[in-house]
Write a protein that holds these residues in place. Structure first.
Motif, short mmCIF file in Angstrom:
data_model
loop_
_atom_site.label_atom_id
_atom_site.label_comp_id
_atom_site.label_asym_id
_atom_site.label_seq_id
_atom_site.Cartn_x
_atom_site.Cartn_y
_atom_site.Cartn_z
N ALA A 264 -51.52 32.54 -19.73
CA ALA A 264 -50.02 32.51 -19.11
C ALA A 264 -49.14 33.54 -19.60
O ALA A 264 -49.61 34.41 -20.59
CB ALA A 264 -49.44 31.10 -19.37
N TYR B 245 -51.57 41.51 -12.29
CA TYR B 245 -52.00 40.26 -12.52
C TYR B 245 -52.56 39.44 -11.63
O TYR B 245 -53.58 38.86 -11.66
CB TYR B 245 -50.60 39.43 -13.22
N MET C 45 -46.67 33.36 -14.74
CA MET C 45 -48.31 33.48 -14.03
C MET C 45 -49.07 32.96 -14.88
O MET C 45 -49.04 32.86 -16.15
CB MET C 45 -48.43 34.94 -13.62
N GLN C 46 -50.08 32.15 -14.47
CA GLN C 46 -51.34 31.66 -15.16
C GLN C 46 -52.67 31.74 -14.75
O GLN C 46 -52.46 31.99 -13.24
CB GLN C 46 -50.80 30.13 -15.50
N LYS C 47 -53.55 31.69 -15.27
CA LYS C 47 -54.88 31.44 -14.55
C LYS C 47 -55.76 30.61 -15.55
O LYS C 47 -55.68 30.55 -16.98
CB LYS C 47 -55.80 32.80 -14.28
N GLU D 162 -56.30 28.07 -20.55
CA GLU D 162 -55.49 28.63 -19.62
C GLU D 162 -54.69 29.83 -20.33
O GLU D 162 -54.47 30.07 -21.50
CB GLU D 162 -54.82 28.05 -18.60
N PHE E 165 -54.58 35.83 -11.77
CA PHE E 165 -53.38 34.82 -11.98
C PHE E 165 -52.73 34.51 -10.69
O PHE E 165 -52.95 35.06 -9.60
CB PHE E 165 -52.29 35.91 -12.79
#
Length: 172
Positions: free
Chosen positions: A127, A141, A166-168, A125, A146
């Motif tokens: 971030a 984002y 924030m993450q994806k 992932e 994200f």
């Protein structure tokens, strides 16, 4: 070599990884980009103080040599216009810095810098931290896939802020 087409001309875009001896380029770009980006978010007095610490070349060098950060510069035509840095921690790729000069935003350079970091590292992932009041960056984002994972307090020198992590998830 990728190209970005404008209405009247095509511009050559080049992204390259830099070494310790070129960290001054990152500092110089930050001195141009940060005041415009953060003046209305954190105030001009804080911007100057934070730039002096965060972008001191010895601090950037420590990030690179001691913490494993990799830095890239994006050049359009013959001008350096942005930079990024990233590192891994566990299965996460952390995008530490991602900045492009105002007049070069909207050309896909941020996306290309992110893709460059993703090509360099292996991670499950992606971030990053972003100031909760930096609406343009948050919107960018979110459009890039994200999600806000958490709201966290951040201390930078004597200054306290609230950031979003924030993450994806990344496709394998």
């Amino acid at each position: 070599m990728p190209w970005i087409s404008g209405e009247t001309m095509a511009l050559t875009v080049r992204i390259r990884r830099i070494g310790v001896d070129e960290l001054e380029i990152v500092r110089e770009l930050a001195l141009i980009i940060w005041p415009k980006c953060y003046r209305n978010i954190i105030g001009p007095d804080r911007v100057d103080a934070m730039l002096a610490v965060l972008y001191a070349t010895d601090n950037l060098e420590r990030e690179m040599l001691d913490q494993g950060h990799v830095f890239w510069i994006v050049r359009v035509g013959g001008m350096d216009v942005g930079y990024a840095s990233a590192y891994t921690d566990g299965g996460r790729l952390w995008l530490k810095k991602l900045y492009v000069r105002d007049e070069f935003r909207g050309l896909g350079l941020g996306k290309t810098l992110i893709e460059t970091a993703l090509d360099h590292f292996t991670a499950e992932e992606l971030a990053l931290y972003v100031n909760k009041d930096n609406t343009p960056a948050i919107n960018y984002y979110l459009r890039s896939g994200f999600q806000v994972e958490a709201e966290v307090p951040v201390q930078m020198g004597p200054y306290e802020f609230t950031d979003y992590i924030m993450q994806k998830a990344l496709k394998n």
